[in-house]
Design a protein around this motif. Structure first.
Motif, PDB file in Angstrom:
ATOM      1  N   ILE A 207       0.871  -1.178   0.000  1.00  0.00           N
ATOM      2  CA  ILE A 207       0.000   0.000   0.000  1.00  0.00           C
ATOM      3  C   ILE A 207       0.907   1.226   0.000  1.00  0.00           C
ATOM      4  CG2 ILE A 207      -1.725   1.320   1.291  1.00  0.00           C
ATOM      5  CD1 ILE A 207      -2.665  -1.359   2.496  1.00  0.00           C
ATOM      6  N   LYS A 208       0.681   2.132  -0.930  1.00  0.00           N
ATOM      7  CA  LYS A 208       1.527   3.321  -1.038  1.00  0.00           C
ATOM      8  C   LYS A 208       0.712   4.570  -0.739  1.00  0.00           C
ATOM      9  CE  LYS A 208       4.602   1.215  -4.456  1.00  0.00           C
ATOM     10  NZ  LYS A 208       5.170   1.295  -5.824  1.00  0.00           N
ATOM     11  N   PHE A 209       1.215   5.390   0.153  1.00  0.00           N
ATOM     12  CA  PHE A 209       0.564   6.642   0.516  1.00  0.00           C
ATOM     13  C   PHE A 209       1.124   7.790  -0.335  1.00  0.00           C
ATOM     14  CE2 PHE A 209      -0.605   4.056   4.033  1.00  0.00           C
ATOM     15  CZ  PHE A 209      -1.776   4.611   4.553  1.00  0.00           C
ATOM     16  N   PRO A 210       0.371   8.880  -0.425  1.00  0.00           N
ATOM     17  CA  PRO A 210       0.871  10.041  -1.177  1.00  0.00           C
ATOM     18  C   PRO A 210       2.186  10.554  -0.591  1.00  0.00           C
ATOM     19  CG  PRO A 210      -1.465  10.291  -0.676  1.00  0.00           C
ATOM     20  CD  PRO A 210      -0.978   9.103   0.112  1.00  0.00           C
ATOM     21  N   LYS A 211       2.890  11.325  -1.376  1.00  0.00           N
ATOM     22  CA  LYS A 211       4.172  11.882  -0.961  1.00  0.00           C
ATOM     23  C   LYS A 211       4.008  12.696   0.322  1.00  0.00           C
ATOM     24  CE  LYS A 211       8.133  14.379  -2.887  1.00  0.00           C
ATOM     25  NZ  LYS A 211       8.654  15.129  -4.064  1.00  0.00           N
ATOM     26  N   GLN A 213       3.256  11.637   3.166  1.00  0.00           N
ATOM     27  CA  GLN A 213       2.264  11.057   4.068  1.00  0.00           C
ATOM     28  C   GLN A 213       2.666   9.621   4.386  1.00  0.00           C
ATOM     29  OE1 GLN A 213      -0.164  12.709   5.471  1.00  0.00           O
ATOM     30  NE2 GLN A 213       0.182  14.580   4.282  1.00  0.00           N
ATOM     31  N   HIS A 214       2.256   9.135   5.549  1.00  0.00           N
ATOM     32  CA  HIS A 214       2.517   7.742   5.889  1.00  0.00           C
ATOM     33  C   HIS A 214       1.555   7.298   6.993  1.00  0.00           C
ATOM     34  CE1 HIS A 214       5.157   9.880   8.846  1.00  0.00           C
ATOM     35  NE2 HIS A 214       4.641   8.968   9.672  1.00  0.00           N
ATOM     36  N   ALA A 215       1.448   5.998   7.153  1.00  0.00           N
ATOM     37  CA  ALA A 215       0.606   5.431   8.204  1.00  0.00           C
ATOM     38  C   ALA A 215       1.337   5.498   9.538  1.00  0.00           C
ATOM     39  CB  ALA A 215       0.245   3.994   7.878  1.00  0.00           C
ATOM     40  N   GLU A 216       0.666   6.012  10.544  1.00  0.00           N
ATOM     41  CA  GLU A 216       1.210   6.030  11.904  1.00  0.00           C
ATOM     42  C   GLU A 216       0.812   4.778  12.682  1.00  0.00           C
ATOM     43  OE1 GLU A 216       3.193   8.012  13.426  1.00  0.00           O
ATOM     44  OE2 GLU A 216       3.209   9.932  12.383  1.00  0.00           O
ATOM     45  N   CYS A 217      -0.246   4.109  12.218  1.00  0.00           N
ATOM     46  CA  CYS A 217      -0.708   2.888  12.885  1.00  0.00           C
ATOM     47  C   CYS A 217      -1.449   2.021  11.884  1.00  0.00           C
ATOM     48  CB  CYS A 217      -1.605   3.214  14.080  1.00  0.00           C
ATOM     49  SG  CYS A 217      -2.930   4.380  13.710  1.00  0.00           S
ATOM     50  N   VAL A 218      -1.387   0.720  12.101  1.00  0.00           N
ATOM     51  CA  VAL A 218      -2.046  -0.259  11.239  1.00  0.00           C
ATOM     52  C   VAL A 218      -2.607  -1.359  12.133  1.00  0.00           C
ATOM     53  CG1 VAL A 218      -1.723  -2.000   9.443  1.00  0.00           C
ATOM     54  CG2 VAL A 218      -0.564   0.195   9.244  1.00  0.00           C
ATOM     55  N   GLY A 512      13.289   1.427   3.960  1.00  0.00           N
ATOM     56  CA  GLY A 512      12.705   2.584   4.632  1.00  0.00           C
ATOM     57  C   GLY A 512      12.689   2.392   6.146  1.00  0.00           C
ATOM     58  N   GLU A 513      12.736   3.481   6.867  1.00  0.00           N
ATOM     59  CA  GLU A 513      12.679   3.404   8.326  1.00  0.00           C
ATOM     60  C   GLU A 513      11.331   2.844   8.760  1.00  0.00           C
ATOM     61  OE1 GLU A 513      12.729   6.368  12.226  1.00  0.00           O
ATOM     62  OE2 GLU A 513      13.396   7.116  10.272  1.00  0.00           O
ATOM     63  N   VAL A 514      11.349   1.794   9.569  1.00  0.00           N
ATOM     64  CA  VAL A 514      10.105   1.120   9.953  1.00  0.00           C
ATOM     65  C   VAL A 514       9.499   1.789  11.180  1.00  0.00           C
ATOM     66  CG1 VAL A 514      10.676  -1.103   8.931  1.00  0.00           C
ATOM     67  CG2 VAL A 514      11.445  -0.587  11.244  1.00  0.00           C
ATOM     68  N   ILE A 515       8.170   1.744  11.240  1.00  0.00           N
ATOM     69  CA  ILE A 515       7.432   2.333  12.365  1.00  0.00           C
ATOM     70  C   ILE A 515       6.825   1.251  13.238  1.00  0.00           C
ATOM     71  CG2 ILE A 515       5.506   3.827  13.030  1.00  0.00           C
ATOM     72  CD1 ILE A 515       5.845   5.282  10.376  1.00  0.00           C
ATOM     73  N   GLY A 516       6.186   0.261  12.613  1.00  0.00           N
ATOM     74  CA  GLY A 516       5.511  -0.762  13.393  1.00  0.00           C
ATOM     75  C   GLY A 516       5.067  -1.923  12.540  1.00  0.00           C
ATOM     76  N   TYR A 529       4.700  -1.130   8.395  1.00  0.00           N
ATOM     77  CA  TYR A 529       4.529   0.215   7.850  1.00  0.00           C
ATOM     78  C   TYR A 529       5.763   1.059   8.118  1.00  0.00           C
ATOM     79  CZ  TYR A 529       2.375   0.497  12.562  1.00  0.00           C
ATOM     80  OH  TYR A 529       2.088   0.383  13.900  1.00  0.00           O
ATOM     81  N   THR A 530       6.067   1.944   7.151  1.00  0.00           N
ATOM     82  CA  THR A 530       7.337   2.654   7.145  1.00  0.00           C
ATOM     83  C   THR A 530       7.143   4.163   7.019  1.00  0.00           C
ATOM     84  OG1 THR A 530       7.563   2.520   4.724  1.00  0.00           O
ATOM     85  CG2 THR A 530       8.398   0.659   6.006  1.00  0.00           C
ATOM     86  N   VAL A 531       8.197   4.893   7.348  1.00  0.00           N
ATOM     87  CA  VAL A 531       8.162   6.353   7.302  1.00  0.00           C
ATOM     88  C   VAL A 531       8.049   6.872   5.872  1.00  0.00           C
ATOM     89  CG1 VAL A 531       9.535   8.435   7.768  1.00  0.00           C
ATOM     90  CG2 VAL A 531       9.406   6.633   9.478  1.00  0.00           C
TER      91      VAL A 531
END
Length: 540
Positions: A207-211, A213-218, A512-516, A529-531
């Motif tokens: 899943i790709k978010f707009p430039k 932007q990114h998911a903070e939680c999933v 990419g730097e991972v978030i969770g 999900y990544t930064v």
């Protein structure tokens, strides 16, 4: 798109016809005045008329709704041909005892009298029987063309085909688990057994978010049908985890009317029945949504004095448990819309909280390095745990951030994720049972300065010997809890046997730097999900 009720009735009628439930078909047609008006083949039906196979024609016509005028023409022709064949008794019965010929008598008495005349003659004269110079073959052609225009042909088993297509679409949209049984009458998916546990090794979609932007939680829903993301721009979106596409079967998403918060969405949590979703934001607000409609059922504004770091529902779905940067754990009533309870005692950010397996206790994890166990009813702190490896310390370091603590699916056991290369399985009293350590941290000559890590070293930096930091950001369990997954800062998913702590495999998850990370409750699927605005979907 609108569906006519008469079309639904015709689908049922076709089903009855194909299953030889002719009495039910006739009753339904009479009750609804909706006729099926289908034949297996228009060409074959027309051929029966052209060949004068009137027994077959009458059998077919009896199941159709034909205009009275055309029925009178048909019966008139049949009576004449029966007389020609000298089937006088049958012709007389047809003329005097059928509804179309009675209508002919009432509406066109001259034509009826003509038929009586033909019937009473001692011999058959075609010139008398077929007036106006129209021969028998020509009259058959006219009748065949006239009746054929009243019927249609549809594919067999149309009702079952449409139902099958509907279920297939729902499966493709992620509304039904793949290859699952389905109770069509109740409209439910029977409870299925989770897959045999295996390690996800293949990134099958993204899943790709707009430039910017990114998911903070999933999070995955408990029934496995929804994959939900909360992003830094405040939007909450539901995805098909198989295709990585937005779920357009949800009307509000198809109309681009997304669920949204006023600031970045930091956490999400589902109710046990997967029908409600709670979202917590950076501005301290919480909203509760009805997933099927996108309707906001409840707002807590604000629920905390700082960003909301985690949300979850009580087992009965009547309350929302939340944690925050304001160092508190709170319980909010869904019906009242008010804060019902507060748990105070942590001295730093509270990163996560969950209910114990029996719902009588609260487990909270904090950046102050502790896990606290609270009595849900009285809000008193029953136990404060500083996770360790059995020696009483963490390699000489105390106070490491505890990212999360969740009940393990065995009585009196909890799984703890800390800002370290080791996750822990502990008893509710804090006694160590097992540890899961990153194999990189065990490599000779790569031991890093844990004190520096606990002090907040940047995740992209390296230690003094040039080895990337291996602290765990998140832990998760396979469907049967036989495997523990640990996501590390250096973009690796490490998997361990939960029974032995033995390392199984390490998988690099990108650059990419991972978030969770989140795991599917029934399938061997992980979402990382990544930064840089991606949600990487992995499967076994």
């Amino acid at each position: 798109m609108e569906i006519e009720s008469s079309d639904v009735i015709r689908l049922i009628q076709q089903f009855l016809k194909e299953n030889n439930l002719l009495n039910s078909l006739a009753a339904l047609q009479e009750e609804t005045t909706v006729a099926l008006n289908t034949v297996d083949s228009v060409e074959a039906f027309s051929s029966e008329i052209l060949q004068g196979n009137w027994d077959n024609v009458l059998r077919i016509v009896s199941q159709l709704k034909i205009p009275e005028k055309k029925l009178m023409d048909l019966y008139e022709q049949i009576v004449i041909e029966l007389v020609e064949l000298r089937e006088i008794g049958t012709a007389r019965t047809l003329l005097r005892q059928t509804k179309p010929t009675q209508l002919l008598r009432d509406q066109y008495p001259d034509r009826y009298i003509h038929l009586e005349s033909v019937l009473s003659r001692s011999h058959f004269d075609p010139k008398v029987a077929y007036p106006n110079g129209v021969p028998k073959e020509k009259r058959r052609q006219i009748i065949a063309q006239s009746l054929s225009s009243e019927v249609t042909v549809v594919a067999p088993s149309r009702l079952l085909t449409l139902l099958g297509q509907s279920l297939k679409f729902q499966e493709q949209q992620g509304m039904l688990p793949p290859d699952s049984a389905f109770d069509l009458f109740r409209g439910t998916v029977p409870v299925i057994q989770a897959e045999t546990d295996d390690v996800p090794t293949k990134c099958y979609n993204t899943i790709k978010f707009p430039k910017k932007q990114h998911a903070e939680c999933v999070v995955f829903s408990p029934n496995g049908q929804y994959l939900v993301t909360g992003s830094m721009d405040g939007f909450i979106e539901i995805w098909n985890y198989l295709t990585a596409k937005l779920r357009k079967d949800l009307k509000y998403q198809a109309e681009d009317n997304l669920m949204a918060m006023e600031s970045a969405v930091l956490c999400l949590g589902f109710s046990k029945d997967s029908e409600m979703l709670a979202s917590g934001a950076q501005d301290g607000k919480i909203k509760v949504w009805k997933v099927q409609t996108g309707q906001c059922l409840r707002r807590y504004s604000p629920a905390h004095n700082g960003g909301v770091t985690s949300v979850c529902f009580s087992p009965d779905g009547t309350q929302v448990l939340s944690t925050s940067f304001d160092m508190t754990v709170r319980v909010h009533g869904l019906k009242s819309g008010k804060m019902l309870k507060e748990f105070r005692g942590h001295t730093s950010y509270v990163n996560h909280a969950s209910f114990s397996s029996d719902g009588t206790k609260i487990l909270s994890s904090s950046s102050d390095g502790t896990v606290k166990i609270w009595d849900f009813k009285t809000t008193s702190c029953l136990q404060t745990i500083t996770p360790h490896d059995g020696t009483g310390t963490m390699a000489g370091v105390s106070g490491l951030t505890v990212n999360s603590c969740v009940p393990f699916p065995r009585p009196n056991q909890i799984l703890v994720c800390m800002k370290s290369p080791t996750a822990y399985l502990l008893t509710m009293e804090g006694e160590p049972i097992r540890k899961f350590t990153s194999p990189e941290s065990l490599t000779e000559g790569t031991t890093k300065d844990l004190t520096a890590t606990s002090a907040g070293v940047d995740a992209n930096k390296k230690d003094s010997v040039g080895v990337p930091l291996t602290d765990f950001l998140a832990v998760s369990l396979s469907p049967q809890a036989e495997i523990v997954y640990c996501l590390s800062e250096n973009r690796q998913i490490h998997s361990f046997h939960s029974d032995t702590g033995k390392h199984v495999k390490s998988i690099p998850v990108g650059d990419g730097e991972v978030i969770g990370m989140a795991s599917h409750p029934l399938s061997n699927v992980l979402a990382v999900y990544t930064v840089d605005g991606r949600v990487l979907l992995w499967k076994a």
